[in-house]
Design an enzyme around this catalytic site. Structure first.
Site, PDB file in Angstrom:
ATOM      1  N   TYR A 122       0.826  -1.256   0.016  1.00 19.91           N
ATOM      2  CA  TYR A 122       0.168  -0.049   0.031  1.00 19.91           C
ATOM      3  C   TYR A 122       0.871   1.141   0.024  1.00 19.91           C
ATOM      4  O   TYR A 122       0.333   2.313   0.086  1.00 19.91           O
ATOM      5  CB  TYR A 122      -0.996   0.159   1.182  1.00 19.91           C
ATOM      6  N   TYR A 499     -12.029  -0.887  -0.227  1.00 22.73           N
ATOM      7  CA  TYR A 499     -12.108  -0.599   1.108  1.00 22.73           C
ATOM      8  C   TYR A 499     -10.937   0.169   1.558  1.00 22.73           C
ATOM      9  O   TYR A 499     -10.928   0.748   2.614  1.00 22.73           O
ATOM     10  CB  TYR A 499     -12.516  -1.787   1.729  1.00 22.73           C
ATOM     11  N   ARG A 500      -9.626   0.008   0.728  1.00 22.50           N
ATOM     12  CA  ARG A 500      -8.355   0.505   1.237  1.00 22.50           C
ATOM     13  C   ARG A 500      -7.612   0.398   0.104  1.00 22.50           C
ATOM     14  O   ARG A 500      -7.816  -0.387  -0.927  1.00 22.50           O
ATOM     15  CB  ARG A 500      -7.925  -0.569   2.071  1.00 22.50           C
TER      16      ARG A 500
HETATM   17  C1  LIG Z   1       2.262 -10.217   2.411  1.00 20.90           C
HETATM   18  C2  LIG Z   1       1.563  -9.522   3.126  1.00 20.90           C
HETATM   19  C3  LIG Z   1       0.472  -9.653   3.662  1.00 20.90           C
HETATM   20  C4  LIG Z   1      -0.256  -8.667   4.300  1.00 20.90           C
HETATM   21  N1  LIG Z   1      -1.555  -9.269   5.137  1.00 20.90           N
HETATM   22  C5  LIG Z   1      -2.303  -8.264   5.684  1.00 20.90           C
HETATM   23  C6  LIG Z   1      -3.408  -8.621   6.497  1.00 20.90           C
HETATM   24  O1  LIG Z   1      -3.674  -9.732   6.710  1.00 20.90           O
HETATM   25  N2  LIG Z   1      -4.183  -7.652   6.832  1.00 20.90           N
HETATM   26  C7  LIG Z   1      -4.021  -6.359   6.697  1.00 20.90           C
HETATM   27  O2  LIG Z   1      -4.656  -5.489   7.220  1.00 20.90           O
HETATM   28  N3  LIG Z   1      -2.717  -5.970   6.102  1.00 20.90           N
HETATM   29  C8  LIG Z   1      -1.900  -6.906   5.291  1.00 20.90           C
HETATM   30  N4  LIG Z   1      -0.905  -6.473   4.777  1.00 20.90           N
HETATM   31  C9  LIG Z   1      -0.632  -5.035   4.627  1.00 20.90           C
HETATM   32  C10 LIG Z   1       0.272  -4.226   5.708  1.00 20.90           C
HETATM   33  O3  LIG Z   1       1.461  -4.911   5.624  1.00 20.90           O
HETATM   34  C11 LIG Z   1      -0.338  -4.469   6.966  1.00 20.90           C
HETATM   35  O4  LIG Z   1      -1.607  -3.783   6.888  1.00 20.90           O
HETATM   36  C12 LIG Z   1       0.743  -3.445   7.965  1.00 20.90           C
HETATM   37  O5  LIG Z   1      -0.196  -3.807   9.578  1.00 20.90           O
HETATM   38  C13 LIG Z   1       0.527  -2.127   7.739  1.00 20.90           C
HETATM   39  O6  LIG Z   1       1.706  -1.442   8.295  1.00 20.90           O
HETATM   40  P1  LIG Z   1       1.874  -0.882   9.763  1.00 20.90           P
HETATM   41  O7  LIG Z   1       1.177  -1.825  10.655  1.00 20.90           O
HETATM   42  O8  LIG Z   1       3.227  -0.588  10.041  1.00 20.90           O
HETATM   43  O9  LIG Z   1       1.121   0.461   9.615  1.00 20.90           O
HETATM   44  P2  LIG Z   1       1.672   1.785   9.180  1.00 20.90           P
HETATM   45  O10 LIG Z   1       2.254   1.748   7.811  1.00 20.90           O
HETATM   46  O11 LIG Z   1       2.494   2.782  10.296  1.00 20.90           O
HETATM   47  O12 LIG Z   1       0.261   2.769   9.153  1.00 20.90           O
HETATM   48  C14 LIG Z   1      -0.479   2.514   7.934  1.00 20.90           C
HETATM   49  C15 LIG Z   1      -1.270   3.713   7.567  1.00 20.90           C
HETATM   50  O13 LIG Z   1      -2.035   4.283   8.549  1.00 20.90           O
HETATM   51  C16 LIG Z   1      -1.843   5.564   8.785  1.00 20.90           C
HETATM   52  N5  LIG Z   1      -1.251   5.989  10.225  1.00 20.90           N
HETATM   53  C17 LIG Z   1      -0.431   5.091  10.692  1.00 20.90           C
HETATM   54  N6  LIG Z   1      -0.235   5.492  12.012  1.00 20.90           N
HETATM   55  C18 LIG Z   1      -0.713   6.785  12.157  1.00 20.90           C
HETATM   56  C19 LIG Z   1      -1.044   7.534  13.212  1.00 20.90           C
HETATM   57  N7  LIG Z   1      -0.230   7.318  14.405  1.00 20.90           N
HETATM   58  N8  LIG Z   1      -1.903   8.632  12.951  1.00 20.90           N
HETATM   59  C20 LIG Z   1      -2.444   8.682  11.818  1.00 20.90           C
HETATM   60  N9  LIG Z   1      -2.403   7.928  11.053  1.00 20.90           N
HETATM   61  C21 LIG Z   1      -1.494   6.974  11.038  1.00 20.90           C
HETATM   62  C22 LIG Z   1      -1.042   6.185   7.857  1.00 20.90           C
HETATM   63  O14 LIG Z   1      -1.689   6.728   6.845  1.00 20.90           O
HETATM   64  C23 LIG Z   1      -0.173   5.005   7.507  1.00 20.90           C
HETATM   65  O15 LIG Z   1       0.355   5.123   6.056  1.00 20.90           O
HETATM   66  C24 LIG Z   1      -0.173  -7.445   4.130  1.00 20.90           C
HETATM   67  C25 LIG Z   1       1.101  -7.137   3.516  1.00 20.90           C
HETATM   68  C26 LIG Z   1       1.937  -8.042   2.963  1.00 20.90           C
HETATM   69  C27 LIG Z   1       3.181  -7.746   2.205  1.00 20.90           C
END
Ligand SMILES: Cc1cc2nc3c(=O)[nH]c(=O)nc-3n(C[C@H](O)[C@H](O)[C@H](O)COP(=O)(O)OP(=O)(O)OC[C@H]3O[C@@H](n4cnc5c(N)ncnc54)[C@H](O)[C@@H]3O)c2cc1C
Length: 542
Positions: A122, A499-500
């Site tokens: 994403y 949805y995203r």
């Molecule tokens: C192989 C693979 C499998 C995956 N499987 C899943 C899955 O099962 N389910 C799923 O949901 N995702 C999945 N993902 C997508 C993603 O990697 C995850 O959702 C991951 O948890 C998002 O990264 P993060 O938790 O570091 O959030 P971040 O990257 O830190 O945050 C995501 C977004 O939220 C907003 N944000 C974050 N923190 C804040 C804050 N404190 N205040 C305001 N806005 C903020 C920003 O816009 C940011 O870009 C997958 C990805 C891969 C590569």
């Protein structure tokens, strides 16, 4: 003042191309080639970075090209290199976040907030529009509270799922976490704010969020729900508070920086029994959804099911050229053969039962009858012991952690290109059948594979298509960009919007939700953030 702000907002909308053609200040130099935000001068940028250093210390501010490089890594298609941050700043406290936000207002320097920044597929830490400084909250990683009786926790944004799991295990607290597939390195706060999903009964993450602390765009600190009541013991227990419910406004938006979040944690059940249902043909799609829906709506099956295509499953642990020769289409005969050899069907649906010996024993026959009648083979650990796919999904469905799915990035070569396409539909077999046919037609036209799954929610389907490509191949990269846009556009025309979505397509998807919704979002944005300093372009909101 407001005229200047509106002008700047327009300029932000114009983005990099507009900025260049208007001859506005950019950061282009040998050391820092990424363009600055439209309307910003080099002096503004330098002033902001210097002031940030005064708040967090020089070692936590990243401004030159080498230092920013880790924040520019993405897997999404971005053939024009549009989604590049110009810097990063890493605070360690709420007060520092407030100070950074105030400085950003002074210099009009936009900030792109991330918690752990692992939004793989994403955009990772890449911003929606150029010139933003990443506000990286990874250093704010304290588990502030876990209440074992209520099953609640209060977390800072930089806490990872692994950290939370370790805390529960080390302190012998019988609560589970609910993880997305990349749990170990990702953040419960970041994932929930992007409305991510996991696979226990607490899998719809935002539904199980309770109370936030938010730094507003003017630097004020607000607590939602019961959090603003002095002496309240219910901040993490009662979601709604009083008056308009605002927590949702801070998800998938740019209205604030979330510095604390409450979550509900599921009590470890006495019995956990994972299942896999194998269906032999791609054409079984509608039968599976029709069989699962009543089980989900009634909550007889309480967790979010993953209905995985054989190609998605194989891509986790195999390379494409182990199934078909390089350049050849991924035909159904080869897929079936490879799936069978690995104990998989063409669709593989994972769910679990949670409860006591008695409740599981009572529900299991009902479910078996329903799924067997749909043409599926119902398997449990007894038959699937040692199968890596079954192991992966049964780990996820009990809130366990692994990074098995990262293997997807190597399916087509070392270049690691991945963009998630996630259109939503109601949980009806006919819709899934039509979506699969349309997705296959589009991806195959561009030479890509239908590596997809359905997450069967309570009443909805998230079709999760992993558009896998080799990002090191310029032509393939360009094609992936075009393919993704066609997917969004043609699905949207059928009423199936995402949805995203990734930073590469936020504007495109926002357009599909219509002008009234966009104006509503923009009015809130302008009221809260007149200088447009928080994450311009997030979800298409400027
Ligand atoms: C192989 C693979 C499998 C995956 N499987 C899943 C899955 O099962 N389910 C799923 O949901 N995702 C999945 N993902 C997508 C993603 O990697 C995850 O959702 C991951 O948890 C998002 O990264 P993060 O938790 O570091 O959030 P971040 O990257 O830190 O945050 C995501 C977004 O939220 C907003 N944000 C974050 N923190 C804040 C804050 N404190 N205040 C305001 N806005 C903020 C920003 O816009 C940011 O870009 C997958 C990805 C891969 C590569």
């Amino acid at each position: 003042m407001s005229e200047i702000n509106m002008d700047r907002r327009g300029l932000l909308g114009a983005g990099i191309i507009g900025a260049a053609s208007l001859g506005l200040g950019t950061g282009a130099s040998a050391k820092n080639p990424a363009p600055l935000a439209p309307g910003l001068t080099k002096a503004d940028f330098s002033g902001a970075m210097k002031a940030f250093r005064g708040v967090v210390g020089a070692e936590w501010v990243f401004g030159d090209e080498d230092a920013v490089a880790p924040y520019t890594k993405t897997y999404i298609p971005d053939p024009n290199g549009y989604h590049k941050p110009v810097g990063a700043v890493c605070p360690e406290s709420v007060e520092q976040v407030q100070e950074i936000v105030r400085i950003a207002n002074t210099y009009r320097q936009p900030l792109w907030t991330v918690s752990t920044g692992k939004n793989m597929g994403y955009g990772m830490t890449a911003p929606a529009t150029p010139g933003q400084v990443v506000l990286d909250l990874k250093r704010m990683n304290r588990i502030l509270e876990v209440d074992a009786d209520l099953g609640t926790c209060l977390l800072e944004p930089g806490v990872t799922y692994q950290q939370l799991k370790d805390y529960l295990v080390e302190n012998n607290i019988p609560l589970w976490i609910d993880v997305p597939t990349v749990g170990p390195i990702a953040s419960p706060v970041g994932n929930t704010l992007d409305r991510g999903v996991g696979y226990t009964p607490y899998g719809e993450h935002f539904m199980f969020q309770c109370g936030m602390e938010v730094v507003l765009p003017d630097g004020q600190l607000m607590r939602t729900g019961m959090g603003s009541i002095k002496g309240s013991t219910a901040w993490q227990a009662f979601k709604w508070g009083y008056g308009p419910y605002v927590d949702g406004l801070f998800t998938q938006s740019n209205y604030g920086v979330v510095t604390k979040m409450g979550l509900w944690l599921m009590p470890k059940p006495p019995v956990y029994k994972p299942f896999m249902v194998r269906h032999p043909n791609m054409e079984d799609t509608p039968k599976i959804i029709e069989a699962m829906r009543p089980l989900r709506v009634s909550s007889l099956v309480a967790n979010c099911n993953l209905m995985m295509s054989a190609s998605y499953q194989l891509a986790m642990f195999k390379r494409r050229n182990e199934i078909v020769p390089d350049g050849a289409p991924l035909d159904e005969v080869s897929l079936k053969k490879a799936a069978k050899a690995n104990g998989l069907g063409m669709w593989n649906t994972y769910f679990a039962l949670y409860g006591t010996e008695q409740t599981v024993a009572a529900i299991e026959p009902i479910i078996r009858a329903q799924l067997t009648a749909s043409g599926g083979e119902v398997m449990t650990a007894a038959e699937m012991e040692g199968n890596p796919w079954f192991h992966h999904h049964s780990t996820l469905m009990e809130g366990g952690l692994n990074l098995d799915e990262i293997g997807l990035l190597r399916w087509r070569g070392a270049g690691g290109g991945l963009a998630w396409f996630a259109p939503v539909a109601a949980a009806r077999g006919i819709e899934a059948e039509r979506q699969t046919a349309l997705a296959k037609e589009i991806v195959e036209k561009y030479g890509f594979d239908y590596t997809a799954a359905y997450a069967i929610g309570w009443r909805d389907l998230h079709h999760i298509l992993a558009l896998l490509f080799d990002k090191s191949d310029a032509e393939e990269h360009r094609k992936a960009d075009a393919c993704y846009r066609e997917l969004v556009t043609r699905f949207g025309a059928q009423g199936w919007a995402s949805y995203r979505t990734g930073v590469n397509s936020m504007e495109l998807v926002a357009q599909q939700y219509g002008s009234v919704n966009r104006e509503f979002n923009a009015k809130i944005k302008h009221a809260l953030d007149p200088n447009g300093i928080l994450a311009p372009g997030k979800s298409g909101i400027m």
